[in-house]
Design a protein around this motif. Structure first.
Motif, short mmCIF file in Angstrom:
data_model
loop_
_atom_site.label_atom_id
_atom_site.label_comp_id
_atom_site.label_asym_id
_atom_site.label_seq_id
_atom_site.Cartn_x
_atom_site.Cartn_y
_atom_site.Cartn_z
N LEU A 194 14.48 -0.62 17.84
CA LEU A 194 13.25 -0.19 17.49
C LEU A 194 12.97 0.68 16.48
O LEU A 194 12.43 1.18 15.53
CB LEU A 194 12.53 -1.36 18.64
N ALA A 195 13.21 1.48 17.84
CA ALA A 195 12.96 3.15 16.88
C ALA A 195 13.80 3.25 16.00
O ALA A 195 12.95 4.42 14.92
CB ALA A 195 12.57 4.19 18.47
N LEU A 196 15.21 3.29 15.68
CA LEU A 196 15.51 3.46 14.72
C LEU A 196 15.31 2.78 13.00
O LEU A 196 14.80 3.52 12.64
CB LEU A 196 17.01 3.19 15.04
N GLY A 197 14.45 1.24 13.73
CA GLY A 197 14.04 0.93 12.28
C GLY A 197 12.44 1.68 11.82
O GLY A 197 12.21 1.72 10.86
N HIS A 198 12.22 2.02 13.30
CA HIS A 198 11.04 2.69 12.89
C HIS A 198 11.24 4.22 12.35
O HIS A 198 9.86 4.46 11.64
CB HIS A 198 10.14 2.75 14.30
N THR A 199 11.92 5.07 12.99
CA THR A 199 11.69 6.48 12.26
C THR A 199 11.95 6.25 10.98
O THR A 199 11.93 7.14 9.49
CB THR A 199 12.74 7.42 12.92
N LEU A 200 13.38 5.29 10.38
CA LEU A 200 14.15 5.05 8.84
C LEU A 200 12.37 4.33 8.20
O LEU A 200 12.28 5.42 6.53
CB LEU A 200 14.92 3.92 8.91
N MET A 201 11.59 3.79 8.03
CA MET A 201 10.37 3.21 7.63
C MET A 201 9.42 4.60 7.66
O MET A 201 8.99 4.35 6.56
CB MET A 201 9.88 1.67 8.44
N SER A 202 9.42 5.28 8.68
CA SER A 202 8.74 6.48 8.56
C SER A 202 9.43 7.35 7.75
O SER A 202 8.45 7.92 7.26
CB SER A 202 7.93 6.62 9.61
N PHE A 203 10.97 7.61 7.56
CA PHE A 203 10.75 8.71 6.79
C PHE A 203 10.66 7.77 5.57
O PHE A 203 10.01 9.03 4.35
CB PHE A 203 12.15 8.57 7.48
N PHE A 204 10.55 6.72 4.77
CA PHE A 204 10.38 6.66 3.72
C PHE A 204 9.41 6.47 3.08
O PHE A 204 9.12 6.42 2.16
CB PHE A 204 10.90 5.16 3.06
N PHE A 205 8.49 5.61 3.92
CA PHE A 205 6.96 6.67 4.13
C PHE A 205 6.44 7.70 3.16
O PHE A 205 6.14 8.02 2.64
CB PHE A 205 5.90 5.79 4.98
N TYR A 206 7.63 8.91 4.45
CA TYR A 206 6.86 10.42 3.60
C TYR A 206 7.40 10.36 2.71
O TYR A 206 7.56 11.84 1.71
CB TYR A 206 7.54 11.36 5.03
N SER A 207 9.00 10.31 2.46
CA SER A 207 9.80 10.04 0.44
C SER A 207 8.63 10.03 0.24
O SER A 207 8.30 10.76 -1.13
CB SER A 207 10.79 9.79 0.89
N VAL A 208 8.16 8.62 0.09
CA VAL A 208 7.09 8.13 -0.76
C VAL A 208 5.85 9.52 -1.49
O VAL A 208 5.24 9.67 -2.44
CB VAL A 208 6.84 6.48 -1.52
N VAL A 209 5.60 9.14 0.14
CA VAL A 209 4.63 9.91 0.31
C VAL A 209 4.36 11.29 -0.52
O VAL A 209 3.08 11.89 -1.52
CB VAL A 209 3.64 9.87 1.07
N ILE A 210 5.59 11.85 -0.09
CA ILE A 210 5.40 13.41 -1.07
C ILE A 210 5.74 13.09 -2.56
O ILE A 210 5.14 14.68 -3.31
CB ILE A 210 6.34 13.75 -0.10
N ALA A 211 6.63 12.42 -3.04
CA ALA A 211 6.49 12.49 -4.65
C ALA A 211 5.69 11.88 -4.81
O ALA A 211 5.29 12.74 -6.36
CB ALA A 211 7.97 11.39 -4.29
#
Length: 221
Positions: A194-211
């Motif tokens: 569950l934590a793995l899925g959480h961190t992967l989705m958070s990382f994608f959020f960060y990537s999109v927000v930065i872009a």
């Protein structure tokens, strides 16, 4: 119904009812927003619906003792998987719609851009909140069909024997913002997945927000 009764009702809404109330509010905001521009009405409705869901969830979270957290996680929130998947997928997919809006207005800071930024922030908070509720449900799940057995656990909180929703919220936001678990230990394979899925989705959020941030700033320069 007075204010106290309304607050008590809001604190005890089930995941399904929180979703329904939020969807109704979003629909009302969409219809009443004084703008002929469709994207402004959609973004306003989206942010209103998300913030409504988050506020209702946080009213329950901040009102829950450790004992009540265990009860709610085992009986009320335990069957919220469909709502969890629906809400997280909506929050995730909203990034693409918001990115499309920002691409249209990258040369100026308009109302649509401001609403898009609010929508991104609201979606991120919504996702963290939903994962916090899901962590609690995973932690307090039991093999005992009567829900009276010992919780399955999976997280080890420092100096806490029976964690409440605020403990799970702390863990979720810490993991979501830093991609590390601070002073809380993961102790089961299910919780790690569950934590793995959480961190992967958070990382994608960060990537999109930065872009998107880089795109907005470069357009304004």
């Amino acid at each position: 119904m007075n204010v106290d009764s309304l607050l008590i009702t809001c604190k005890n809404l089930s995941p399904k009812h929180r979703t329904i109330v939020s969807m109704w509010l979003a629909a009302v905001v969409f219809l009443l927003t004084p703008s002929s521009i469709l994207e402004i009405r959609v973004l306003s409705a989206w942010s209103a619906g998300i913030l409504c869901f988050v506020v209702l969830a946080w009213l329950m979270i901040f009102n829950a003792s450790p004992e009540k957290t265990r009860y709610l996680s085992q009986r009320i929130e335990a069957d919220h998987l469909a709502v969890f998947l629906l809400v997280v997928c909506l929050a995730f997919s909203s990034l693409f719609a918001i990115a499309f809006v920002l691409a249209k207005h990258k040369d100026s800071f308009t109302l649509s851009v401001g609403l898009s930024i609010l929508g991104i922030f609201s979606s991120w908070v919504l996702m963290q909140t939903m994962f916090a509720l899901n962590y609690a449900s995973f932690y307090y799940r039991s093999d005992d069909l009567s829900h009276e057995g010992e919780p399955m656990g999976g997280l080890e909180f420092s100096n806490v024997e029976l964690p409440c929703y605020l403990d799970f919220l702390y863990f979720t936001f810490t993991l979501g913002m830093t991609s590390q678990t601070s002073d809380t230990q993961l102790t089961s394979s299910a919780m790690r997945r569950l934590a793995l899925g959480h961190t992967l989705m958070s990382f994608f959020f960060y990537s999109v927000v930065i872009a998107l941030t880089v795109s907005i700033i470069s357009g304004l320069l």
